[in-house]
Design a protein around this motif. Sequence first.
Motif, PDB file in Angstrom:
ATOM      1  N   TYR A  27       0.837  -1.205   0.000  1.00 10.72           N
ATOM      2  CA  TYR A  27       0.000   0.000   0.000  1.00 10.72           C
ATOM      3  C   TYR A  27       0.867   1.248   0.000  1.00 10.72           C
ATOM      4  CZ  TYR A  27      -3.952  -3.000   1.392  1.00 10.72           C
ATOM      5  OH  TYR A  27      -4.928  -3.954   1.451  1.00 10.72           O
ATOM      6  N   THR A  30       2.555   1.880  -3.389  1.00  9.62           N
ATOM      7  CA  THR A  30       1.732   2.201  -4.560  1.00  9.62           C
ATOM      8  C   THR A  30       1.456   3.701  -4.569  1.00  9.62           C
ATOM      9  OG1 THR A  30       0.679   0.059  -4.280  1.00  9.62           O
ATOM     10  CG2 THR A  30      -0.350   1.582  -5.818  1.00  9.62           C
ATOM     11  N   PRO A  31       1.810   4.368  -5.647  1.00  9.55           N
ATOM     12  CA  PRO A  31       1.645   5.827  -5.653  1.00  9.55           C
ATOM     13  C   PRO A  31       0.180   6.250  -5.752  1.00  9.55           C
ATOM     14  CG  PRO A  31       2.493   5.053  -7.769  1.00  9.55           C
ATOM     15  CD  PRO A  31       2.403   3.856  -6.886  1.00  9.55           C
ATOM     16  N   ALA A  32      -0.088   7.439  -5.265  1.00  9.34           N
ATOM     17  CA  ALA A  32      -1.412   8.039  -5.450  1.00  9.34           C
ATOM     18  C   ALA A  32      -1.196   9.258  -6.339  1.00  9.34           C
ATOM     19  CB  ALA A  32      -2.017   8.441  -4.117  1.00  9.34           C
ATOM     20  N   PRO A  33      -1.374   9.100  -7.655  1.00 10.50           N
ATOM     21  CA  PRO A  33      -0.941  10.147  -8.586  1.00 10.50           C
ATOM     22  C   PRO A  33      -1.764  11.426  -8.525  1.00 10.50           C
ATOM     23  CG  PRO A  33      -2.075   8.394  -9.759  1.00 10.50           C
ATOM     24  CD  PRO A  33      -1.896   7.918  -8.353  1.00 10.50           C
ATOM     25  N   ILE A  36      -7.180  13.328  -4.393  1.00  7.91           N
ATOM     26  CA  ILE A  36      -8.600  12.979  -4.409  1.00  7.91           C
ATOM     27  C   ILE A  36      -9.236  12.960  -3.021  1.00  7.91           C
ATOM     28  CG2 ILE A  36      -8.470  11.637  -6.552  1.00  7.91           C
ATOM     29  CD1 ILE A  36      -8.497   9.087  -4.784  1.00  7.91           C
ATOM     30  N   PRO A 216      -6.703   7.300   0.084  1.00 11.23           N
ATOM     31  CA  PRO A 216      -6.391   8.677  -0.339  1.00 11.23           C
ATOM     32  C   PRO A 216      -7.529   9.660  -0.085  1.00 11.23           C
ATOM     33  CG  PRO A 216      -5.876   7.105  -2.089  1.00 11.23           C
ATOM     34  CD  PRO A 216      -6.604   6.346  -1.025  1.00 11.23           C
TER      35      PRO A 216
ATOM     36  N   LEU B  61      -3.663  -1.344 -10.772  1.00  7.75           N
ATOM     37  CA  LEU B  61      -3.489  -1.625  -9.340  1.00  7.75           C
ATOM     38  C   LEU B  61      -2.120  -1.137  -8.861  1.00  7.75           C
ATOM     39  CD1 LEU B  61      -4.993  -5.217  -9.138  1.00  7.75           C
ATOM     40  CD2 LEU B  61      -5.793  -3.242  -7.836  1.00  7.75           C
ATOM     41  N   PHE B  64      -2.322   3.108  -9.012  1.00  8.47           N
ATOM     42  CA  PHE B  64      -3.278   3.893  -8.228  1.00  8.47           C
ATOM     43  C   PHE B  64      -3.513   3.265  -6.855  1.00  8.47           C
ATOM     44  CE2 PHE B  64      -4.102   5.069 -12.566  1.00  8.47           C
ATOM     45  CZ  PHE B  64      -4.345   6.429 -12.493  1.00  8.47           C
ATOM     46  N   ARG B  65      -3.019   3.941  -5.833  1.00 12.05           N
ATOM     47  CA  ARG B  65      -3.208   3.415  -4.489  1.00 12.05           C
ATOM     48  C   ARG B  65      -4.692   3.306  -4.149  1.00 12.05           C
ATOM     49  NH1 ARG B  65      -0.557   6.802   0.039  1.00 12.05           N
ATOM     50  NH2 ARG B  65       1.377   5.976  -0.838  1.00 12.05           N
ATOM     51  N   SER B  66      -5.486   4.248  -4.674  1.00 11.93           N
ATOM     52  CA  SER B  66      -6.909   4.204  -4.376  1.00 11.93           C
ATOM     53  C   SER B  66      -7.472   2.838  -4.765  1.00 11.93           C
ATOM     54  CB  SER B  66      -7.628   5.318  -5.132  1.00 11.93           C
ATOM     55  OG  SER B  66      -7.261   5.324  -6.493  1.00 11.93           O
ATOM     56  N   ARG B  68      -5.947   0.018  -5.430  1.00  7.97           N
ATOM     57  CA  ARG B  68      -5.294  -1.052  -4.675  1.00  7.97           C
ATOM     58  C   ARG B  68      -5.964  -1.242  -3.311  1.00  7.97           C
ATOM     59  NH1 ARG B  68      -1.021  -4.147  -6.354  1.00  7.97           N
ATOM     60  NH2 ARG B  68      -2.350  -5.773  -5.560  1.00  7.97           N
ATOM     61  N   VAL B  69      -6.064  -0.155  -2.554  1.00 12.92           N
ATOM     62  CA  VAL B  69      -6.613  -0.248  -1.201  1.00 12.92           C
ATOM     63  C   VAL B  69      -8.111  -0.551  -1.242  1.00 12.92           C
ATOM     64  CG1 VAL B  69      -7.056   1.048   0.919  1.00 12.92           C
ATOM     65  CG2 VAL B  69      -4.841   1.248  -0.224  1.00 12.92           C
ATOM     66  N   TYR B  70      -8.823   0.074  -2.171  1.00 17.03           N
ATOM     67  CA  TYR B  70     -10.273  -0.088  -2.184  1.00 17.03           C
ATOM     68  C   TYR B  70     -10.691  -1.502  -2.579  1.00 17.03           C
ATOM     69  CZ  TYR B  70     -10.229   4.970  -1.716  1.00 17.03           C
ATOM     70  OH  TYR B  70     -10.004   6.245  -1.271  1.00 17.03           O
ATOM     71  N   ASP B  72      -9.222  -4.152  -1.630  1.00 19.01           N
ATOM     72  CA  ASP B  72      -9.054  -4.990  -0.432  1.00 19.01           C
ATOM     73  C   ASP B  72      -9.983  -4.614   0.713  1.00 19.01           C
ATOM     74  OD1 ASP B  72      -7.092  -6.625  -1.375  1.00 19.01           O
ATOM     75  OD2 ASP B  72      -5.414  -5.547  -0.459  1.00 19.01           O
TER      76      ASP B  72
END
Lengths: 241, 509
Positions: A27, A30-33, A36, A216, B61, B64-66, B68-70, B72
């Motif tokens: 987690y 993993t980037p949050a580009p 949001i 995010p 996946l 975008f962390r969003s 990935r996390v969402y 799970d």
Amino acid sequence: MSMIFAILFYLATLLFVVGLLSRIKLYAQTPAPLKIPTTPAPTTKTGVAFRLTREVVFFESLFKANLWTWAAGWLFHTSLLLVTLRHLRYFTDPVWGWVAFIQPFGIYAGITMLLGLCGLWARRLFVERIRYISTPSDHLWLVLLIVIAVTGLLMQFVAHTDVVAVKTYFLGLLHLDIGSLPSDALLLLHLFLVFALLALFPLSKLLHAPGVFFSPTRNQTDDCREHRHLSAWAGKLESEK
Amino acid sequence: MADYTAPAYRTIPIVPALKPGAMEGKGPFIANDKHQEALGFPGQLVEDWHDKAIAKMGDLLGKFRSLRVYMDACVHCGACSDKCHYFIGTQDPKNMPVARQDLMRSIYRRYFTFAGKYFPKLVGARDLTREVLDEWYNYYHQCSECRRCSVFCPYGIDTAEVTMAAREILASVGMGQKYSNEIIGKVHKIGNNLGLPEPALRDTLEGLEEDVKEDTGLDIKFPLDVKGAEVLLITPSADFFAEPHIDGLIGYAKVFHATGTSWTLSSMASEGANFGMFIGSYEQLRKIALRIREAALELGVKRIVVGECGHAWRVAYSFWNTLSGVGDGADETDRFAQMLQKQLDHRYKQPTHICEFTWDLIQRDALKFDKSKNDRFVITMHDSCNVARGSRMGDLPGGQFEIPRNIIKAVANNFVEMDANTTRERTFCCGGGGGLLTDDLMDLRVKGALPRMEVLNQAVQEHGVNYMAAICAICKTQFSKIMPVYGFDRRMVGGVHQLVSNAIILGDK
Ligand code: HEM
Ligand code: SF4
Ligand code: SF4
């Protein structure tokens, strides 16, 4: 039996720790580009810390969404927390002061936890929408937790087990020294299910616990105009230009 | 004429019963090969769509962390299940946000998790089949990416993020949506969603100047491509000719005129909308945003102001700094962003919403109004989803709600609120956002508007509301089209700057 449970204990702990850490690492990496955050959102890091705290401690968003789910869910989780902390007494010698202090609350928390779980399960069984979205595993998690709670409470109030022996056994395990575990069925079932819970935690929806910190929409600061937010892969698009 | 009717209002807004399969179908028109290929997507469903789709999902996946996390984190608690206007309006259980996510989560689990690989039944995992792909196409085009569900989810799971990912996967295997992709093609080729080329735009603006002159007797300008202007106005192209949008544009122009602000539109970037967001493509999102950067650099403007448009403001406010450097605070070493940020005037927020611009002037007493000009209206405010939940105005969180209301109260006497459960961050989408504002989705659009129409009707009954203000081009278009279906006058919806335009006093300054 003592041996088997010792192995299960080590295995479950290992799977739990390694599984959870690797998931957290994934987690984090993993980037949050894009920015949001669900607005209105805090404009400072401190504000974000408060927002997350409110989510984790009070389930703020859930409170806004549905009071019944909130009540049952919050009761279950706070009780679970107390119960878990109470269990530290089986791993510490002498028992830490504050653990001794919460001991009586911890016992009642076992009952409220069960209540919360039953409330959640009732919702899952009887509310049409929730039943529609439930998978077998959703029910099984609740059953698992309910059985853990019930076996625990039975040992507390009905069929006592030799807690001193249990404590000696677990203190031993902490020093890789395998003693002997009382072998009443309730205790063994209770322990087995807890080990199962630990081992399966990182493979399941229980990942919501670390997940909430990495979401995010909740953990980003609303400062889009003041700071340029650029992730590594998105930045590369610029240099290719 | 129409084969769609308004669903009945619920007497008390209780959660509706489920009607499985109510909205099954083919979804909106699929993009043809021309529209697909113009954006670099395959023209038709590719042979190896299965593997391509899974690979694309893995790619997203990782990016975008969003997502990935969402994928799970959802515990199926159901908190979001009754929050979507499309679910309320259609009663189709697959329009519950969590169920919409599960359409993808079931695939995610099957291909990317231990439990789904070995015990698919247990965790509701399933294989990616052609039927699943069609189901995705249908139901991921019944989500307007409005983020209402994310407000209520205990982990902030945003179904919009999932919808965007799904649409990106679909387009990348050849199943893009005609409406959005065709429009994006026009933006790249001509400069705006409408496909209005520069000469036509210039004509339109000149015509507008004449109309306004007739109306006010004043020479109010609508400048195009003026180098060295202070303000570059980026506005949705609907503002150039659609009703009621155009009255808003006239309002902006009057505000600029009243304060002697030099401003310009750009023919290269004559569009605020960015449908790249709707189709979930970071590349398109970026490419469309870059036109504005180029226009700003070329015209040498000091400020960028954005007109009334919901998703455009989200993209501008939240994403422009990232995508194109329109904003502040880039690293010294960040040459790409610095190039533009050095040019912009940082005494002002970059970009600035037209409402921030006007409110700032009102606070400084730079504008005069005759409020009685709006006395024929009882006004309420429909918060647009992207403004409400994906952006901000002013310095404080929630400014996106206060500032437009403050303006309305400064230019009109009668303002009332709708039910608080449906305004501000809890607002309902108009039913046409997120790339769904197309005639091939009329039935969905009408049903999706039900929750808003119910509450509006309440306000009409109780307070005699006859003007619903919205600061979004999509809201304006959607409402003018569907309000008659619910028995309201189509002119009941209008912009905030339309009210400003009515009341502003333009002396001989
Ligand atoms: C940071 C810590 C945690 C937070 C913030 C959190 C939060 C939540 C929330 C908001 C829900 C939804 C409401 C509900 O159904 O109760 C939920 C559900 C659930 N949580 Fe947690 N949780 C945390 C840790 C845990 C842990 C450690 C467990 C381990 C046993 C757990 C087990 C569950 C289960 C089984 C559900 C689903 C209940 C259902 O089926 O309805 N949670 N959690
Ligand atoms: S984003 Fe909006 S339209 Fe999409 S599922 Fe959530 S509430 Fe519904
Ligand atoms: S509210 Fe969030 S966690 Fe609960 S069902 Fe919806 S998406 Fe899942």
